[in-house]
Design a protein around this motif. Structure first.
Motif, PDB file in Angstrom:
ATOM      1  N   LEU A 118      58.037  57.911  63.130  1.00 13.71           N
ATOM      2  CA  LEU A 118      57.494  59.243  63.388  1.00 13.71           C
ATOM      3  C   LEU A 118      56.062  59.172  63.894  1.00 13.71           C
ATOM      4  O   LEU A 118      55.672  59.917  64.799  1.00 13.71           O
ATOM      5  CB  LEU A 118      57.556  60.095  62.121  1.00 13.71           C
ATOM      6  N   ARG A 119      55.275  58.258  63.318  1.00 10.40           N
ATOM      7  CA  ARG A 119      53.890  58.115  63.763  1.00 10.40           C
ATOM      8  C   ARG A 119      53.817  57.590  65.189  1.00 10.40           C
ATOM      9  O   ARG A 119      52.965  58.008  65.972  1.00 10.40           O
ATOM     10  CB  ARG A 119      53.130  57.190  62.811  1.00 10.40           C
ATOM     11  N   ILE A 120      54.700  56.671  65.554  1.00 10.46           N
ATOM     12  CA  ILE A 120      54.728  56.151  66.921  1.00 10.46           C
ATOM     13  C   ILE A 120      55.112  57.257  67.894  1.00 10.46           C
ATOM     14  O   ILE A 120      54.498  57.411  68.954  1.00 10.46           O
ATOM     15  CB  ILE A 120      55.685  54.943  67.035  1.00 10.46           C
ATOM     16  N   ILE A 121      56.132  58.044  67.536  1.00  8.98           N
ATOM     17  CA  ILE A 121      56.552  59.150  68.398  1.00  8.98           C
ATOM     18  C   ILE A 121      55.440  60.183  68.513  1.00  8.98           C
ATOM     19  O   ILE A 121      55.167  60.711  69.603  1.00  8.98           O
ATOM     20  CB  ILE A 121      57.854  59.780  67.858  1.00  8.98           C
ATOM     21  N   ALA A 122      54.766  60.466  67.402  1.00 10.40           N
ATOM     22  CA  ALA A 122      53.652  61.422  67.434  1.00 10.40           C
ATOM     23  C   ALA A 122      52.502  60.901  68.304  1.00 10.40           C
ATOM     24  O   ALA A 122      51.884  61.662  69.044  1.00 10.40           O
ATOM     25  CB  ALA A 122      53.163  61.706  66.012  1.00 10.40           C
ATOM     26  N   GLY A 123      52.217  59.601  68.232  1.00  6.19           N
ATOM     27  CA  GLY A 123      51.179  59.013  69.075  1.00  6.19           C
ATOM     28  C   GLY A 123      51.527  59.098  70.547  1.00  6.19           C
ATOM     29  O   GLY A 123      50.678  59.426  71.387  1.00  6.19           O
ATOM     30  N   ALA A 124      52.793  58.812  70.889  1.00  6.74           N
ATOM     31  CA  ALA A 124      53.221  58.917  72.287  1.00  6.74           C
ATOM     32  C   ALA A 124      53.137  60.368  72.758  1.00  6.74           C
ATOM     33  O   ALA A 124      52.709  60.645  73.892  1.00  6.74           O
ATOM     34  CB  ALA A 124      54.646  58.382  72.441  1.00  6.74           C
ATOM     35  N   GLY A 125      53.530  61.294  71.898  1.00  8.38           N
ATOM     36  CA  GLY A 125      53.420  62.711  72.244  1.00  8.38           C
ATOM     37  C   GLY A 125      51.973  63.134  72.432  1.00  8.38           C
ATOM     38  O   GLY A 125      51.648  63.904  73.339  1.00  8.38           O
ATOM     39  N   ALA A 126      51.084  62.615  71.591  1.00  8.95           N
ATOM     40  CA  ALA A 126      49.661  62.945  71.722  1.00  8.95           C
ATOM     41  C   ALA A 126      49.105  62.438  73.046  1.00  8.95           C
ATOM     42  O   ALA A 126      48.328  63.139  73.704  1.00  8.95           O
ATOM     43  CB  ALA A 126      48.881  62.355  70.550  1.00  8.95           C
ATOM     44  N   VAL A 127      49.490  61.239  73.445  1.00  4.95           N
ATOM     45  CA  VAL A 127      49.026  60.693  74.725  1.00  4.95           C
ATOM     46  C   VAL A 127      49.540  61.550  75.883  1.00  4.95           C
ATOM     47  O   VAL A 127      48.787  61.935  76.784  1.00  4.95           O
ATOM     48  CB  VAL A 127      49.471  59.221  74.886  1.00  4.95           C
ATOM     49  N   PHE A 128      50.829  61.874  75.849  1.00  5.45           N
ATOM     50  CA  PHE A 128      51.416  62.680  76.925  1.00  5.45           C
ATOM     51  C   PHE A 128      50.756  64.048  77.016  1.00  5.45           C
ATOM     52  O   PHE A 128      50.333  64.481  78.091  1.00  5.45           O
ATOM     53  CB  PHE A 128      52.926  62.833  76.699  1.00  5.45           C
ATOM     54  N   PHE A 129      50.671  64.751  75.882  1.00  6.73           N
ATOM     55  CA  PHE A 129      50.089  66.091  75.904  1.00  6.73           C
ATOM     56  C   PHE A 129      48.579  66.051  76.144  1.00  6.73           C
ATOM     57  O   PHE A 129      48.017  66.998  76.699  1.00  6.73           O
ATOM     58  CB  PHE A 129      50.432  66.843  74.621  1.00  6.73           C
ATOM     59  N   GLY A 130      47.924  64.963  75.764  1.00 14.44           N
ATOM     60  CA  GLY A 130      46.512  64.810  76.075  1.00 14.44           C
ATOM     61  C   GLY A 130      46.280  64.698  77.577  1.00 14.44           C
ATOM     62  O   GLY A 130      45.397  65.361  78.134  1.00 14.44           O
ATOM     63  N   PHE A 131      47.088  63.858  78.252  1.00 15.56           N
ATOM     64  CA  PHE A 131      46.976  63.752  79.708  1.00 15.56           C
ATOM     65  C   PHE A 131      47.312  65.082  80.378  1.00 15.56           C
ATOM     66  O   PHE A 131      46.651  65.489  81.336  1.00 15.56           O
ATOM     67  CB  PHE A 131      47.883  62.652  80.256  1.00 15.56           C
ATOM     68  N   ALA A 132      48.356  65.740  79.878  1.00  7.95           N
ATOM     69  CA  ALA A 132      48.733  67.035  80.449  1.00  7.95           C
ATOM     70  C   ALA A 132      47.608  68.052  80.253  1.00  7.95           C
ATOM     71  O   ALA A 132      47.296  68.832  81.168  1.00  7.95           O
ATOM     72  CB  ALA A 132      50.027  67.540  79.812  1.00  7.95           C
ATOM     73  N   GLY A 133      46.965  68.043  79.099  1.00  8.65           N
ATOM     74  CA  GLY A 133      45.869  68.970  78.839  1.00  8.65           C
ATOM     75  C   GLY A 133      44.661  68.700  79.718  1.00  8.65           C
ATOM     76  O   GLY A 133      44.047  69.634  80.252  1.00  8.65           O
ATOM     77  N   VAL A 134      44.306  67.439  79.881  1.00  8.68           N
ATOM     78  CA  VAL A 134      43.166  67.096  80.741  1.00  8.68           C
ATOM     79  C   VAL A 134      43.460  67.482  82.185  1.00  8.68           C
ATOM     80  O   VAL A 134      42.596  68.018  82.891  1.00  8.68           O
ATOM     81  CB  VAL A 134      42.824  65.595  80.611  1.00  8.68           C
ATOM     82  N   THR A 135      44.683  67.229  82.635  1.00 12.37           N
ATOM     83  CA  THR A 135      45.061  67.615  83.993  1.00 12.37           C
ATOM     84  C   THR A 135      44.975  69.126  84.174  1.00 12.37           C
ATOM     85  O   THR A 135      44.448  69.622  85.175  1.00 12.37           O
ATOM     86  CB  THR A 135      46.486  67.120  84.314  1.00 12.37           C
ATOM     87  N   THR A 136      45.489  69.867  83.195  1.00 11.72           N
ATOM     88  CA  THR A 136      45.448  71.324  83.266  1.00 11.72           C
ATOM     89  C   THR A 136      44.019  71.842  83.270  1.00 11.72           C
ATOM     90  O   THR A 136      43.677  72.750  84.043  1.00 11.72           O
ATOM     91  CB  THR A 136      46.233  71.929  82.085  1.00 11.72           C
ATOM     92  N   LEU A 137      43.173  71.269  82.415  1.00 13.75           N
ATOM     93  CA  LEU A 137      41.763  71.687  82.402  1.00 13.75           C
ATOM     94  C   LEU A 137      41.058  71.358  83.715  1.00 13.75           C
ATOM     95  O   LEU A 137      40.207  72.117  84.185  1.00 13.75           O
ATOM     96  CB  LEU A 137      41.033  71.040  81.235  1.00 13.75           C
ATOM     97  N   THR A 138      41.395  70.239  84.310  1.00 17.34           N
ATOM     98  CA  THR A 138      40.805  69.862  85.594  1.00 17.34           C
ATOM     99  C   THR A 138      41.191  70.872  86.673  1.00 17.34           C
ATOM    100  O   THR A 138      40.338  71.353  87.426  1.00 17.34           O
ATOM    101  CB  THR A 138      41.271  68.448  86.004  1.00 17.34           C
ATOM    102  N   ILE A 139      42.457  71.194  86.737  1.00 13.72           N
ATOM    103  CA  ILE A 139      42.925  72.159  87.736  1.00 13.72           C
ATOM    104  C   ILE A 139      42.297  73.530  87.489  1.00 13.72           C
ATOM    105  O   ILE A 139      41.847  74.201  88.424  1.00 13.72           O
ATOM    106  CB  ILE A 139      44.466  72.238  87.726  1.00 13.72           C
ATOM    107  N   ALA A 140      42.222  73.929  86.222  1.00 18.86           N
ATOM    108  CA  ALA A 140      41.626  75.230  85.894  1.00 18.86           C
ATOM    109  C   ALA A 140      40.143  75.264  86.274  1.00 18.86           C
ATOM    110  O   ALA A 140      39.655  76.287  86.780  1.00 18.86           O
ATOM    111  CB  ALA A 140      41.804  75.526  84.410  1.00 18.86           C
TER     112      ALA A 140
END
Length: 132
Positions: free
Chosen positions: A6-28
């Motif tokens: 669960l921790r590994i899956i949560a870490g992978a999800g955090a990386v994915f959503f972190g990149f998605a968030g940074v990309t979204t903030l950049t575009i915004a």
């Protein structure tokens, strides 16, 4: 499901959503700056800001003010402390599970002590670091 999985899956999800968030903030940020300074300069400003943050993170990560010898000494002392705190049961299980590795370490320890007693601890720490 195991907690480690669960921790590994949560870490992978955090990386994915972190990149998605940074990309979204950049575009915004670029979209918000377009009416003020235009598309080209908005893109340049946001990219420069992210490069500046990346450079600061790199400087903090590399710690250029600290010498390599000082870092190696700290690493060697931390390794020695870790090895000094190993319980004897752990050493016994190492000998039982990996007798050749344990015999190699013991042989190398004897060789380092006989050949160069002053540098024996450094040689052993390097050997153990490479084995680990």
């Amino acid at each position: 499901m195991d907690i480690a999985k669960l921790r590994i899956i949560a870490g992978a999800g955090a990386v994915f959503f972190g990149f998605a968030g940074v990309t979204t903030l950049t575009i915004a940020a670029v979209i918000a700056l377009i009416p003020v300074i235009g598309l080209l300069w908005a893109t340049v400003c946001v990219a420069s800001l992210f490069l500046f943050v990346a450079c600061i993170c790199t400087l903090v990560f590399l710690k250029p003010g600290k010498s390599t010898e000082e870092e190696l000494d700290q690493f060697e002392s931390a390794t020695a402390d870790m090895l000094a705190e190993l319980p004897f049961d752990m050493i016994q299980s190492l000998v039982e599970k990996r007798p050749l590795a344990a015999a190699s370490i013991a042989l190398a320890a004897g060789y380092f002590v006989v050949s160069n007693p002053a540098q024996a601890s450094k040689g052993l720490q390097k050997l153990i670091d490479e084995l680990i």
